[in-house]
Design a protein around this motif. Structure first.
Motif, short mmCIF file in Angstrom:
data_model
loop_
_atom_site.label_atom_id
_atom_site.label_comp_id
_atom_site.label_asym_id
_atom_site.label_seq_id
_atom_site.Cartn_x
_atom_site.Cartn_y
_atom_site.Cartn_z
N ALA A 121 -11.07 -101.11 50.83
CA ALA A 121 -10.13 -102.02 50.19
C ALA A 121 -9.94 -103.29 51.02
CB ALA A 121 -8.79 -101.32 49.96
N VAL A 122 -9.88 -103.14 52.35
CA VAL A 122 -9.72 -104.31 53.22
C VAL A 122 -10.95 -105.21 53.11
CG1 VAL A 122 -9.56 -105.07 55.62
CG2 VAL A 122 -8.15 -103.17 54.82
N THR A 123 -12.13 -104.62 53.11
CA THR A 123 -13.35 -105.42 52.95
C THR A 123 -13.38 -106.11 51.59
OG1 THR A 123 -14.52 -103.81 54.34
CG2 THR A 123 -15.87 -105.35 53.09
N TYR A 124 -12.92 -105.40 50.56
CA TYR A 124 -12.87 -105.96 49.20
C TYR A 124 -11.99 -107.20 49.17
CZ TYR A 124 -11.68 -106.18 44.19
OH TYR A 124 -11.47 -106.59 42.90
N GLY A 145 -12.95 -110.97 48.69
CA GLY A 145 -12.57 -111.01 47.28
C GLY A 145 -12.66 -112.37 46.61
N ARG A 146 -12.52 -113.45 47.37
CA ARG A 146 -12.55 -114.78 46.77
C ARG A 146 -13.95 -115.38 46.77
NH1 ARG A 146 -6.80 -117.08 49.20
NH2 ARG A 146 -5.47 -115.80 47.82
N LEU A 147 -14.92 -114.64 47.29
CA LEU A 147 -16.31 -115.06 47.17
C LEU A 147 -16.86 -114.60 45.82
CD1 LEU A 147 -17.71 -114.02 50.69
CD2 LEU A 147 -16.93 -116.30 49.97
N LYS A 148 -17.88 -115.26 45.36
CA LYS A 148 -18.54 -114.81 44.14
C LYS A 148 -19.26 -113.49 44.43
CE LYS A 148 -19.21 -119.55 42.50
NZ LYS A 148 -20.19 -120.61 42.12
N ASP A 149 -19.53 -112.75 43.36
CA ASP A 149 -20.14 -111.43 43.54
C ASP A 149 -21.46 -111.50 44.30
OD1 ASP A 149 -18.04 -110.30 42.22
OD2 ASP A 149 -19.07 -110.10 40.28
N ARG A 150 -22.28 -112.47 43.94
CA ARG A 150 -23.58 -112.56 44.62
C ARG A 150 -23.41 -113.00 46.06
NH1 ARG A 150 -24.90 -117.92 44.78
NH2 ARG A 150 -23.88 -119.32 43.29
N GLU A 151 -22.39 -113.80 46.35
CA GLU A 151 -22.12 -114.23 47.73
C GLU A 151 -21.65 -113.05 48.57
OE1 GLU A 151 -20.81 -118.92 47.17
OE2 GLU A 151 -19.29 -117.32 47.00
N ALA A 152 -20.77 -112.23 47.99
CA ALA A 152 -20.25 -111.06 48.70
C ALA A 152 -21.39 -110.08 49.00
CB ALA A 152 -19.15 -110.40 47.89
N SER A 153 -22.24 -109.84 48.00
CA SER A 153 -23.37 -108.92 48.20
C SER A 153 -24.32 -109.44 49.27
CB SER A 153 -24.12 -108.73 46.88
OG SER A 153 -23.28 -108.15 45.90
N SER A 154 -24.57 -110.75 49.24
CA SER A 154 -25.44 -111.36 50.24
C SER A 154 -24.84 -111.24 51.64
CB SER A 154 -25.68 -112.83 49.90
OG SER A 154 -26.41 -113.47 50.92
N ALA A 155 -23.53 -111.43 51.74
CA ALA A 155 -22.85 -111.33 53.04
C ALA A 155 -22.98 -109.93 53.62
CB ALA A 155 -21.39 -111.72 52.90
N LEU A 156 -22.78 -108.91 52.79
CA LEU A 156 -22.84 -107.53 53.27
C LEU A 156 -24.25 -107.17 53.75
CD1 LEU A 156 -20.63 -105.80 50.54
CD2 LEU A 156 -20.03 -106.20 52.94
N ARG A 157 -25.25 -107.61 53.01
CA ARG A 157 -26.62 -107.34 53.44
C ARG A 157 -26.93 -108.06 54.76
NH1 ARG A 157 -27.58 -108.06 47.86
NH2 ARG A 157 -28.28 -110.21 48.26
N ALA A 212 -26.91 -99.27 52.71
CA ALA A 212 -26.90 -99.19 51.25
C ALA A 212 -25.76 -98.32 50.74
CB ALA A 212 -28.24 -98.65 50.74
N ALA A 213 -25.48 -97.23 51.46
CA ALA A 213 -24.39 -96.34 51.04
C ALA A 213 -23.05 -97.04 51.13
CB ALA A 213 -24.39 -95.08 51.91
N GLU A 214 -22.86 -97.89 52.13
CA GLU A 214 -21.60 -98.62 52.27
C GLU A 214 -21.43 -99.65 51.14
OE1 GLU A 214 -20.57 -99.08 56.90
OE2 GLU A 214 -22.57 -99.81 56.40
N ILE A 215 -22.49 -100.35 50.83
CA ILE A 215 -22.45 -101.35 49.75
C ILE A 215 -22.19 -100.67 48.42
CG2 ILE A 215 -23.78 -103.11 48.53
CD1 ILE A 215 -25.24 -103.68 51.16
#
Length: 524
Positions: free
Chosen positions: A279-282, A286-298, A304-307
């Motif tokens: 929830a804290v990571t979310y 949270g104010r990034l776009k979905d593709r930006e957030a996914s790119s940041a995590l990678r 993969a399990a965390e994402i």
């Protein structure tokens, strides 16, 4: 020496204490020395809640980790190169096991060479003083405090002090870590550390921080009780760009993070320990776009399990919300057992992200009413009634709790009655009081007068008979019968006297009437 051990054991939860005892058993069985290090010792001495148990082993801990896995532990992250294993122990306890080592640098700023060594060398190579403290868990030195870098003084002064002038040069990630500890502990940087920190920032060492190290720091920040404080310190030094270039401008969702921190505190008060790192990571991203957030995590080297777990956070929580809003959890019994099966972090996320009055009402009843009832088990009362522990015992406890959910069993008398009924215990029938039979010849003894005056004894049968003018009833007659005959005689005498008085009155009236009539005739 024993003082630290006693303080540690008294501050640990039962689950944490069980983990520590198991690690000690395994270290003795494998003939290796083990020490409690880092955050647990720091939090113990500073008075903060002990959240993680970090163990350092003089040797390779991999065999211990595998034995712990057989007992229910799960490895979250591990590095064979560093011999470091982050673990969730049995009982849902966070912690780690790592090998004692020293980091050898050919020159400042290059990658270190890892050499596995003793606990003292391991403490000396650490980043800041408050993390360079350990407590021995070994038989010969159990409870011994090891503090080669004088970290106790830093705790007393409430300062963050790095242990080397090359601390930031050798590992630039310590720039973010130093601020994270300052925010978590609410400590200030020690003056010399502040100078080295400012110099490192001026030299642009922050740009040399590797993405994988930033990901590790983000995970650690997400487990803090107050992540907003760390994120704001990072923001003040333009370090949010390390997570994603756009985050420094868009900012994390601080309002939701602050609400989440309050909910965490409430759940702690109810005896629950939610894992809110997702929830804290979310909310951090949270104010990034979905593709930006996914790119940041990678880019931050999230597995993969965390994402995947982060992607499922919202849909999985929506399923819980739907169940709480539906009729299947309307009955207190059904709502309790469902909520007891839901991870506490889902309850926290619902309250912050998806507040629904019906769902929140059930959650609050669960935390404030139903769960305390369940924890206040009547096991002692049931044992006192003679019921032995076993399947039947557990069944009665469950049934009694369900009765309590219906609002019954509030008084001690009601509780005992319900427990007896559920356990099939019947009350013994009351035995009638035995009346002592009088023997022949015994005289009746009149009860004492409340006012202290002695009551007259009943007359013997013979005298009563004489008074009433009737023959005696015999020596075997009871005292009650002669008393009744005497009363009858007294009543008869009174009635005769009353009748005579009426007769005399009538005669007088007739005589007066005759005299009056005779007088009238004489006048004529």
């Amino acid at each position: 020496m024993p003082d630290y051990m006693y303080l540690l054991e008294s501050r640990l939860s039962p689950e944490q204490r069980a983990v520590m005892e198991r690690v000690q058993e395994l270290s003795r069985a494998q003939d290796v020395n083990v020490y409690l290090t880092g955050g647990a010792v720091r939090d113990l001495i500073s008075g903060m809640p002990i959240r993680d148990l970090d163990f350092t082993v003089e040797g390779n801990p991999v065999k211990m980790v595998r034995e712990l896995e057989k007992g229910g532990a799960s490895v979250v992250w591990e590095s064979e190169k560093l011999r470091h294993h982050e673990v969730i122990f049995a009982g849902d306890v966070d912690g780690s096991l790592s090998a004692a080592r020293e980091d050898h640098y050919e020159r400042p700023g290059v990658k270190p060479e890892y050499r596995f060594s003793s606990i003292m060398e391991d403490l000396k190579r650490r980043d800041i003083g408050i993390n360079a403290i350990a407590i021995s868990l070994n038989t010969q030195s159990r409870g011994l405090l090891l503090d080669p870098m004088n970290g106790l003084a830093d705790l007393e002064k409430q300062e963050i002090r790095v242990l080397s002038i090359h601390a930031f040069t050798n590992q630039p990630i310590r720039l973010t870590r130093t601020l994270r500890y300052a925010a978590r502990m609410n400590f200030k940087l020690e003056p010399r550390t502040q100078e080295w920190f400012d110099l490192a920032m001026e030299r642009g060492l922050v740009d040399r921080i590797e993405s994988g190290d930033v990901g590790h720091e983000l995970r650690a920040m997400a487990r803090d009780d107050n992540p907003s404080a760390t994120l704001k310190l990072w923001e003040s030094h333009d370090m949010l760009e390390l997570i994603h270039p756009s985050l420094q401008k868009r900012k994390p969702d601080y309002d939701s993070l602050n609400k989440l921190a309050r909910v965490r505190s409430n759940l702690y008060g109810a005896g629950l320990r939610p894992r809110l790192h997702l929830a804290v990571t979310y909310y951090t991203l949270g104010r990034l776009k979905d593709r930006e957030a996914s790119s940041a995590l990678r880019n931050l080297e999230y597995r993969a399990a965390e994402i995947d777990a982060l992607d499922k956070l919202v849909p999985e929580t929506q399923k819980v919300l739907k169940m709480l809003k539906g009729p299947r959890t309307n009955a207190p019994k059904d709502a309790y057992y469902y909520l007891a099966s839901v991870p506490p972090e889902a309850l926290a996320f619902i309250e912050v992200e998806m507040p629904n009055s019906k769902a929140l009402s059930k959650i609050r009843n669960y935390l404030q009413k139903w769960r305390p009832l369940r924890m206040a088990s009547p096991a002692g009362e049931l044992e006192a009634l003679g019921v032995e522990r076993g399947p039947k015992f557990d069944k009665v406890i469950d049934q009694f709790f369900e009765v309590q959910l219906r609002g019954k069993g509030k008084t001690p008398e009601d509780r005992t009655k319900i427990l007896k009924n559920l356990a099939g215990i019947k009350d013994e029938p009351k035995k009638p009081e035995k009346v002592k039979k009088e023997k022949k010849g015994d005289k009746a003894v009149a009860p004492a007068d409340p006012k202290g005056a002695a009551k007259p004894q009943p007359a013997p049968a013979g005298k009563a008979a004489v008074a009433s003018g009737k023959p005696a009833a015999g020596a075997t007659a009871t005292a009650a019968k002669p008393t009744q005959s005497a009363a009858a005689a007294i009543g008869a005498r009174a009635q005769a006297k009353h009748a005579k008085a009426e007769h005399d009155s009538d005669a007088a009236k007739k005589s007066a009437a005759r005299g009056k009539k005779a007088g009238k005739k004489a006048k004529k």
